[in-house]
Design an enzyme around this catalytic site. Sequence first.
Site, PDB file in Angstrom:
ATOM      1  N   GLU A 278      17.372  37.574 -15.174  1.00 11.01           N
ATOM      2  CA  GLU A 278      17.790  38.938 -15.490  1.00 11.01           C
ATOM      3  C   GLU A 278      17.694  39.759 -14.198  1.00 11.01           C
ATOM      4  O   GLU A 278      16.634  39.791 -13.566  1.00 11.01           O
ATOM      5  CB  GLU A 278      16.880  39.534 -16.566  1.00 11.01           C
ATOM      6  CG  GLU A 278      17.331  40.897 -17.043  1.00 11.01           C
ATOM      7  CD  GLU A 278      16.446  41.452 -18.145  1.00 11.01           C
ATOM      8  OE1 GLU A 278      16.672  42.595 -18.556  1.00 11.01           O
ATOM      9  OE2 GLU A 278      15.511  40.739 -18.581  1.00 11.01           O
ATOM     10  N   ARG A 498       5.106  27.695 -18.336  1.00 11.34           N
ATOM     11  CA  ARG A 498       5.411  28.597 -17.236  1.00 11.34           C
ATOM     12  C   ARG A 498       4.376  28.417 -16.130  1.00 11.34           C
ATOM     13  O   ARG A 498       3.288  27.884 -16.355  1.00 11.34           O
ATOM     14  CB  ARG A 498       5.456  30.051 -17.716  1.00 11.34           C
ATOM     15  CG  ARG A 498       4.131  30.604 -18.205  1.00 11.34           C
ATOM     16  CD  ARG A 498       4.288  32.046 -18.666  1.00 11.34           C
ATOM     17  NE  ARG A 498       4.644  32.899 -17.547  1.00 11.34           N
ATOM     18  CZ  ARG A 498       5.185  34.114 -17.693  1.00 11.34           C
ATOM     19  NH1 ARG A 498       5.430  34.587 -18.903  1.00 11.34           N
ATOM     20  NH2 ARG A 498       5.473  34.845 -16.642  1.00 11.34           N
ATOM     21  N   LYS A 508       6.933  40.850 -14.540  1.00  8.89           N
ATOM     22  CA  LYS A 508       7.834  41.751 -13.816  1.00  8.89           C
ATOM     23  C   LYS A 508       7.433  43.207 -14.011  1.00  8.89           C
ATOM     24  O   LYS A 508       7.582  44.028 -13.108  1.00  8.89           O
ATOM     25  CB  LYS A 508       9.281  41.538 -14.290  1.00  8.89           C
ATOM     26  CG  LYS A 508      10.016  40.432 -13.556  1.00  8.89           C
ATOM     27  CD  LYS A 508      11.491  40.480 -13.871  1.00  8.89           C
ATOM     28  CE  LYS A 508      12.260  39.409 -13.110  1.00  8.89           C
ATOM     29  NZ  LYS A 508      13.692  39.447 -13.423  1.00  8.89           N
TER      30      LYS A 508
END
Length: 796
Positions: A278, A498, A508
């Site tokens: 993104e 992850r 983020k």
Amino acid sequence: MVAKEGSSDRSLELFLKIGLDERTARNTVANNKVTSNLTAVIHEAAVTDGCDRTTGNLLYTVATKYPANALVHRPKLLEYVVSSKIKTPAQLEAAFSFLANTGPEEFNPNEFEEACGVGVEVSLADIEKTVGEIFEESKNTILELRYRTNVGELFGHVRKRLPWADPKIVKKVIDDKMLELLGERTAADNEKPTKKKEKKEKPAKSEEKKAVVEAAPQLSEEELNPFSIFPSPEQNLRVHTEVFFSDGSILRCSNMKEILEKHLKLTGGKVYTRFPPEPNGYLHIGHAKAMFVDFGLAKERDGHCYLRYDDTNPEAEKKEYINHIEEIVDWMGWKPFKITYTSDYFQELYDLAVELVKRGHAYVDHQTPEEVKEYREKKMNSPWRDRPIEESLRLFEEMRRGMIEEGKATLRMKQDMQSDNYNMYDLIAYRIKFTPHPHAGDKWCIYPSYDYAHCIVDSLENVTHSLCTLEFETRRASYYWLLHALGLYMPYVWEYSRLNITNTVMSKRKLNYIVTNKYVDGWDDPRLMTLAGLRRRGVTSTAINSFVRGIGITRSDNSMIHVSRLEHHIREELNKTASRAMVVLNPVKVVITNMESDKVMELDAKKWPDAQNDDPSSFYKVPFSRVVYIERTDFRLKDSKDYYGLAPGKSVILRYAFPIKCTNVILDDNDNETVVEIHAEYDPEKKSKPKGVLHWVAEPSPGKEPLRVEVRLFDKLFNSENPSELEDWISDLNPNSKVVMPRAFAVPSVEDAALGDRFQFERLGYFAVDKDSTREKLVFNRTVTLKDSYGKGGGK
């Protein structure tokens, strides 16, 4: 529910009969679910009267690890286990992989047996021959490390070449070969366990909820080829005529024959993946793992990987981030098959949303976010869930045309409000936003959600492997539900753990907070684990990829990777690629009183520790004159036995030069403690042999100051290993994470260094030229220290 005592006794007796050790058997009885599964497996395998221990352990593995969505094939698998056609854990794992992706009517015995190595006999001679070859290839390392050699790595090499070999025999042959090559263990060999124990006690200061991985890497088969866990398109896209569930909520891949045939015609059977960032911030090291998985799998299988921007939220996206992502992907060494945007498919996505409404699988809703939250918690349907299809179609068209206010309506998928999976509670497919889109312009005022767009674009791009991190696992149900509802091609979905690293934040949101509030110097601050920050710090993309490859691709999500493990891979590479130089960070002046004031020698210093005398390119010239500078920390007014620096009356060797002996010290008149100048005499014949060796920088000519540079020393950004778990995580920032040494001295050989050039400053660490450098002043960032607390590495 607790099992009754009599039932527990019977289960324990049954488990002991199949060869489980008593401890494992008792632990199993304490777990009702595993007890139920194992009991069913034992009866299904018809071994209630007992079996050998090897078979019993394999049955235990079937009961605890076999994919629930493939129960239909379990009887066939048990036949192979009980008949000893499948007799090793490696064969059983191969069977799991094959059967988990095989439809009810598709079992092919020949393909299965080939995939699992059934009938393949690996003789003792084969094992001895392979072990001998591997020992010969690694002989120098084994002789150097002796019994500190990573035997697991040797075992992994054997397993790669002989996957169906008996692991017990392999282990014995390796042990015998070690004894043959090295002889009996010596006292020195046996010292290591004590040292390891001491090291382990050090970090046991915190009580983190998640384990920290600090052990040296063990190269398993998956680490040698981490992509071996993924099936081929032919394996994972087998035709299914129904939709199956893996755990009652997560749908498995299911394609009708004609849909699959169309897909394979378009892809030619090749692997297609996608890296879907993104564009709302800078990429961090977690994205490096995602790139490695997505691009790496496509490359390993000779397939294709899209770089696809997940640009469904126009408010958070910037052209700056898009440019950055493309630059970083290229820097990391990956080449996209195509660069696409989710916004490229806005029209197709809208048309499919209309179709979803027409099929009765979506409706326009007017609940507020608070009401949606309340209704979901109570598992209640929206009051507008059953409105007529024609009405939802009309309202959705009004949403598209901008006739309804922002926040007054959404399009929601009609999923399953009674599911145990929260991500099936009528997720939003479209919302109204009167915001121009950075890529699509102002054509749209409704935008699709991630949950709606992601799976559809995967399907439209004919992705074969849709790979994502484990937090998206519960969304797999929605992913397949939507594709099934629209009758679209379904990719194979697989989630992996992850990447979490200690002493930093990866969110983020948190990264954006510390950047915008200037706790750090931008997205590329060298203290951040952003890829831009790591690159500025001097870390190479190959070191990052090596680190990611080393941690592997697994579904284990209960651990953090200690930052020392990344540093180990950085040192491993820089030790081979960064040339040596000498820099003094905090200089103190040394005057060599028995040397002529105008004399300047030109000495050879090694660029590389293994430099050969007949190779001039392996050396650089360094001036040696009457005035030299050493580190202030390399001098003491009071000597001690365990100190190897300079002190009054004591001698040291100046690296590549001569021994010097301190004869006098001049102190500051104000405090009578601060050393202003040291006087020393040098030994031009090099007759003395002091133990201490110091780095130094000399005046290049009488009275001329050495090359002055700025050096920035970076340390961990946060004091805690897991700052994200702290309520006040900002207060955990390390105030000493950046220390600037503005008046360091360097040897002349670094004067022409350019942006990105990397060096090992002897005794100090690895450093890279920073972008803040000017013609007047070079600026160096410390990439990593020389000390390697993870594995064997570092500079020399």
